[in-house]
Design a protein around this motif. Structure first.
Motif, PDB file in Angstrom:
ATOM      1  N   LEU A  23       2.412 -32.695  19.793  1.00 30.85           N
ATOM      2  CA  LEU A  23       1.937 -32.599  18.417  1.00 30.85           C
ATOM      3  C   LEU A  23       0.484 -32.131  18.316  1.00 30.85           C
ATOM      4  O   LEU A  23       0.174 -31.255  17.491  1.00 30.85           O
ATOM      5  CB  LEU A  23       2.127 -33.942  17.707  1.00 30.85           C
ATOM      6  N   PRO A  24      -0.449 -32.665  19.108  1.00 27.37           N
ATOM      7  CA  PRO A  24      -1.832 -32.157  19.018  1.00 27.37           C
ATOM      8  C   PRO A  24      -1.932 -30.668  19.343  1.00 27.37           C
ATOM      9  O   PRO A  24      -2.693 -29.937  18.696  1.00 27.37           O
ATOM     10  CB  PRO A  24      -2.591 -33.003  20.044  1.00 27.37           C
ATOM     11  N   VAL A  25      -1.156 -30.226  20.335  1.00 29.16           N
ATOM     12  CA  VAL A  25      -1.183 -28.805  20.694  1.00 29.16           C
ATOM     13  C   VAL A  25      -0.650 -27.955  19.540  1.00 29.16           C
ATOM     14  O   VAL A  25      -1.207 -26.895  19.215  1.00 29.16           O
ATOM     15  CB  VAL A  25      -0.357 -28.566  21.968  1.00 29.16           C
ATOM     16  N   LEU A  26       0.423 -28.425  18.919  1.00 28.42           N
ATOM     17  CA  LEU A  26       1.008 -27.680  17.797  1.00 28.42           C
ATOM     18  C   LEU A  26       0.041 -27.616  16.617  1.00 28.42           C
ATOM     19  O   LEU A  26      -0.099 -26.583  15.969  1.00 28.42           O
ATOM     20  CB  LEU A  26       2.324 -28.327  17.370  1.00 28.42           C
ATOM     21  N   ILE A  27      -0.638 -28.721  16.348  1.00 24.22           N
ATOM     22  CA  ILE A  27      -1.589 -28.750  15.241  1.00 24.22           C
ATOM     23  C   ILE A  27      -2.756 -27.806  15.503  1.00 24.22           C
ATOM     24  O   ILE A  27      -3.163 -27.021  14.621  1.00 24.22           O
ATOM     25  CB  ILE A  27      -2.095 -30.187  15.011  1.00 24.22           C
ATOM     26  N   ILE A  28      -3.303 -27.850  16.721  1.00 23.28           N
ATOM     27  CA  ILE A  28      -4.429 -26.982  17.060  1.00 23.28           C
ATOM     28  C   ILE A  28      -4.003 -25.512  17.026  1.00 23.28           C
ATOM     29  O   ILE A  28      -4.744 -24.649  16.521  1.00 23.28           O
ATOM     30  CB  ILE A  28      -4.988 -27.356  18.443  1.00 23.28           C
ATOM     31  N   SER A  29      -2.799 -25.221  17.542  1.00 18.76           N
ATOM     32  CA  SER A  29      -2.313 -23.838  17.538  1.00 18.76           C
ATOM     33  C   SER A  29      -2.147 -23.324  16.115  1.00 18.76           C
ATOM     34  O   SER A  29      -2.502 -22.177  15.810  1.00 18.76           O
ATOM     35  CB  SER A  29      -0.977 -23.749  18.291  1.00 18.76           C
ATOM     36  N   ALA A  30      -1.604 -24.174  15.241  1.00 16.26           N
ATOM     37  CA  ALA A  30      -1.419 -23.755  13.855  1.00 16.26           C
ATOM     38  C   ALA A  30      -2.749 -23.580  13.139  1.00 16.26           C
ATOM     39  O   ALA A  30      -2.952 -22.616  12.390  1.00 16.26           O
ATOM     40  CB  ALA A  30      -0.552 -24.783  13.118  1.00 16.26           C
ATOM     41  N   ALA A  31      -3.684 -24.491  13.401  1.00 18.57           N
ATOM     42  CA  ALA A  31      -4.957 -24.463  12.673  1.00 18.57           C
ATOM     43  C   ALA A  31      -5.857 -23.324  13.129  1.00 18.57           C
ATOM     44  O   ALA A  31      -6.544 -22.698  12.306  1.00 18.57           O
ATOM     45  CB  ALA A  31      -5.671 -25.800  12.847  1.00 18.57           C
ATOM     46  N   PHE A  32      -5.874 -23.032  14.436  1.00 19.15           N
ATOM     47  CA  PHE A  32      -6.831 -22.072  14.964  1.00 19.15           C
ATOM     48  C   PHE A  32      -6.208 -20.737  15.372  1.00 19.15           C
ATOM     49  O   PHE A  32      -6.939 -19.809  15.728  1.00 19.15           O
ATOM     50  CB  PHE A  32      -7.563 -22.665  16.171  1.00 19.15           C
ATOM     51  N   PHE A  33      -4.878 -20.619  15.301  1.00 19.23           N
ATOM     52  CA  PHE A  33      -4.258 -19.360  15.699  1.00 19.23           C
ATOM     53  C   PHE A  33      -3.266 -18.852  14.659  1.00 19.23           C
ATOM     54  O   PHE A  33      -3.433 -17.756  14.108  1.00 19.23           O
ATOM     55  CB  PHE A  33      -3.566 -19.519  17.053  1.00 19.23           C
ATOM     56  N   LEU A  34      -2.235 -19.631  14.366  1.00 18.73           N
ATOM     57  CA  LEU A  34      -1.167 -19.142  13.498  1.00 18.73           C
ATOM     58  C   LEU A  34      -1.647 -18.908  12.072  1.00 18.73           C
ATOM     59  O   LEU A  34      -1.394 -17.845  11.485  1.00 18.73           O
ATOM     60  CB  LEU A  34       0.010 -20.128  13.517  1.00 18.73           C
ATOM     61  N   LEU A  35      -2.339 -19.880  11.498  1.00 17.27           N
ATOM     62  CA  LEU A  35      -2.793 -19.739  10.113  1.00 17.27           C
ATOM     63  C   LEU A  35      -3.832 -18.625   9.952  1.00 17.27           C
ATOM     64  O   LEU A  35      -3.714 -17.803   9.034  1.00 17.27           O
ATOM     65  CB  LEU A  35      -3.329 -21.079   9.603  1.00 17.27           C
ATOM     66  N   PRO A  36      -4.855 -18.548  10.815  1.00 21.60           N
ATOM     67  CA  PRO A  36      -5.786 -17.416  10.688  1.00 21.60           C
ATOM     68  C   PRO A  36      -5.118 -16.062  10.897  1.00 21.60           C
ATOM     69  O   PRO A  36      -5.445 -15.088  10.212  1.00 21.60           O
ATOM     70  CB  PRO A  36      -6.830 -17.688  11.771  1.00 21.60           C
ATOM     71  N   ARG A  39      -3.213 -15.212   7.778  1.00 25.45           N
ATOM     72  CA  ARG A  39      -4.153 -14.792   6.737  1.00 25.45           C
ATOM     73  C   ARG A  39      -4.678 -13.393   7.001  1.00 25.45           C
ATOM     74  O   ARG A  39      -4.825 -12.579   6.082  1.00 25.45           O
ATOM     75  CB  ARG A  39      -5.311 -15.795   6.680  1.00 25.45           C
ATOM     76  N   LEU A  40      -4.960 -13.083   8.261  1.00 27.22           N
ATOM     77  CA  LEU A  40      -5.429 -11.745   8.630  1.00 27.22           C
ATOM     78  C   LEU A  40      -4.361 -10.701   8.310  1.00 27.22           C
ATOM     79  O   LEU A  40      -4.675  -9.601   7.813  1.00 27.22           O
ATOM     80  CB  LEU A  40      -5.776 -11.715  10.113  1.00 27.22           C
ATOM     81  N   LEU A  41      -3.116 -11.032   8.581  1.00 25.94           N
ATOM     82  CA  LEU A  41      -2.020 -10.105   8.302  1.00 25.94           C
ATOM     83  C   LEU A  41      -1.877  -9.867   6.805  1.00 25.94           C
ATOM     84  O   LEU A  41      -1.654  -8.725   6.357  1.00 25.94           O
ATOM     85  CB  LEU A  41      -0.720 -10.664   8.886  1.00 25.94           C
ATOM     86  N   VAL A  42      -2.008 -10.906   6.007  1.00 23.49           N
ATOM     87  CA  VAL A  42      -1.912 -10.760   4.546  1.00 23.49           C
ATOM     88  C   VAL A  42      -3.038  -9.875   4.024  1.00 23.49           C
ATOM     89  O   VAL A  42      -2.823  -8.974   3.194  1.00 23.49           O
ATOM     90  CB  VAL A  42      -1.942 -12.149   3.879  1.00 23.49           C
ATOM     91  N   ILE A  43      -4.256 -10.096   4.517  1.00 24.92           N
ATOM     92  CA  ILE A  43      -5.400  -9.306   4.065  1.00 24.92           C
ATOM     93  C   ILE A  43      -5.226  -7.838   4.441  1.00 24.92           C
ATOM     94  O   ILE A  43      -5.621  -6.940   3.681  1.00 24.92           O
ATOM     95  CB  ILE A  43      -6.702  -9.869   4.673  1.00 24.92           C
ATOM     96  N   SER A  44      -4.622  -7.583   5.618  1.00 26.47           N
ATOM     97  CA  SER A  44      -4.479  -6.199   6.077  1.00 26.47           C
ATOM     98  C   SER A  44      -3.576  -5.372   5.178  1.00 26.47           C
ATOM     99  O   SER A  44      -3.642  -4.134   5.194  1.00 26.47           O
ATOM    100  CB  SER A  44      -3.948  -6.173   7.509  1.00 26.47           C
ATOM    101  N   PHE A  45      -2.727  -6.020   4.373  1.00 23.82           N
ATOM    102  CA  PHE A  45      -1.824  -5.296   3.483  1.00 23.82           C
ATOM    103  C   PHE A  45      -2.365  -5.197   2.059  1.00 23.82           C
ATOM    104  O   PHE A  45      -1.667  -4.711   1.171  1.00 23.82           O
ATOM    105  CB  PHE A  45      -0.445  -5.966   3.462  1.00 23.82           C
ATOM    106  N   GLU A  46      -3.575  -5.662   1.845  1.00 23.30           N
ATOM    107  CA  GLU A  46      -4.158  -5.555   0.519  1.00 23.30           C
ATOM    108  C   GLU A  46      -4.538  -4.111   0.230  1.00 23.30           C
ATOM    109  O   GLU A  46      -5.051  -3.404   1.087  1.00 23.30           O
ATOM    110  CB  GLU A  46      -5.390  -6.453   0.394  1.00 23.30           C
ATOM    111  N   GLY A  47      -4.293  -3.669  -0.979  1.00 20.69           N
ATOM    112  CA  GLY A  47      -4.608  -2.299  -1.373  1.00 20.69           C
ATOM    113  C   GLY A  47      -3.667  -1.817  -2.450  1.00 20.69           C
ATOM    114  O   GLY A  47      -2.806  -2.561  -2.939  1.00 20.69           O
ATOM    115  N   ASP A  48      -3.843  -0.545  -2.816  1.00 18.55           N
ATOM    116  CA  ASP A  48      -3.020   0.025  -3.878  1.00 18.55           C
ATOM    117  C   ASP A  48      -1.572   0.224  -3.442  1.00 18.55           C
ATOM    118  O   ASP A  48      -0.642   0.107  -4.228  1.00 18.55           O
ATOM    119  CB  ASP A  48      -3.611   1.362  -4.345  1.00 18.55           C
ATOM    120  N   GLN A  49      -1.373   0.546  -2.181  1.00 19.74           N
ATOM    121  CA  GLN A  49      -0.033   0.808  -1.668  1.00 19.74           C
ATOM    122  C   GLN A  49       0.233  -0.082  -0.462  1.00 19.74           C
ATOM    123  O   GLN A  49      -0.669  -0.394   0.310  1.00 19.74           O
ATOM    124  CB  GLN A  49       0.135   2.283  -1.274  1.00 19.74           C
ATOM    125  N   TRP A  50       1.509  -0.466  -0.310  1.00 17.30           N
ATOM    126  CA  TRP A  50       1.905  -1.330   0.800  1.00 17.30           C
ATOM    127  C   TRP A  50       1.759  -0.588   2.120  1.00 17.30           C
ATOM    128  O   TRP A  50       2.357   0.456   2.338  1.00 17.30           O
ATOM    129  CB  TRP A  50       3.348  -1.776   0.592  1.00 17.30           C
TER     130      TRP A  50
END
Length: 282
Positions: A23-36, A39-50
């Motif tokens: 559980l601690p490993v999963l929490i750390i992985s989600a907090a410091f790797f998966l979630l960022p 978020r980076l992937l979502v930001i990369s698709f921001e713009g007028d066209q997909w």
């Protein structure tokens, strides 16, 4: 029946304990790797066209040239580092002499330096006030400089990549079976054939793994490029410029995702190939 129920209960308890430990490993992985990363992937698709940022990154000249320069630099650094490390690693693994431990320590000394310090060392070697500049002034009256170009970055990357590959090659070379070389020699194989078919084949898994790490490090290294950044157009510097100077966060995110995908793909392929090469021997 009681034994079966008891066995199932024990397995369930062991699974619960394992999940609790992970559980601690999963929490750390989600907090410091998966979630960022998400978020980076979502930001990369921001713009007028997909997907417009990715299309621009792969078609616009300055982004494409930055990607190509980074790939060429990383591949050349990896090949040169592997060549140097194989020669030095085989010599160190097969010869005992006074001062060997000291020599290995000196060869691995760059591991103690961060990228910015490596860049500073390159400037002291090939900068405007460096050794090459002083040598040029003595010989023809001009300053020979290379530190502030892709050549300086190449020298710096090779310098800090050699220790990582060298240690792996030495460890792999010490495990080679010398009887295979003797058998090949007894059948009349030349030194080149023995080196190619026996030694390199035995070192191949280690070379693939360490070479992939060398490539990944060269692709994403920032500190050395930042210290030398005058006429250097590599992807980490482009991402930094887009994020800080241009405030183009979406493009910086798209370039970061592309950099990560290329690096991950090389590491994945190297892992597959090294595993396939090692499995028959096992």
């Amino acid at each position: 029946m009681k034994y079966t129920l008891s066995g199932r209960w024990l397995r369930g308890e062991q699974s619960a304990r394992l999940l609790l430990l992970l559980l601690p490993v999963l929490i750390i992985s989600a907090a410091f790797f998966l979630l960022p990363l998400a978020r980076l992937l979502v930001i990369s698709f921001e713009g007028d066209q997909w997907g417009a940022n990715y299309w621009q990154a792969l078609t616009e000249a300055r982004y494409l040239s930055s990607l190509i320069d980074t790939l060429l630099l990383s591949v050349s650094v990896t090949l040169v580092t592997l060549a140097i490390s194989v020669v030095c690693g085989l010599f160190l693994a097969r010869n005992e002499f006074a001062g060997k431990s000291l020599l290995v320590s000196l060869l691995t000394f760059p591991l103690a330096f961060p990228g910015v310090v490596i860049g500073f060392l390159v400037i002291m070697l090939g900068g405007r006030q460096g050794l090459s500049a002083e040598l040029g002034l003595m010989l023809d009256g001009t300053r020979w400089t290379f530190a502030y170009s892709i050549a300086g970055l190449f020298v710096g990357y090779v310098y800090f990549s050699i220790p990582r590959v060298l240690l792996t090659v030495i460890a792999a070379a010490e495990k080679l079976d010398y009887q295979l070389e003797e058998a090949a020699r007894s059948f009349g194989a030349s030194r080149y054939r023995i080196f190619r078919d026996v030694i390199l084949t035995g070192l191949k898994p280690a070379l693939l793994a360490s070479g992939a790490i060398c490539f990944a490090t060269s692709m994403g290294a920032f500190g050395t490029a930042f210290a030398l950044a005058t006429d250097i157009n590599v992807l980490p510097m482009t991402i930094y410029t887009e994020f800080t100077l241009g405030a183009n966060i979406a493009m910086a995110a798209a370039l970061s995702i592309l950099l990560g995908l290329i690096t991950w793909l090389v590491l994945f392929l190297a892992r597959m190939l090294s595993g396939a090469d090692a499995s028959p021997a096992a």
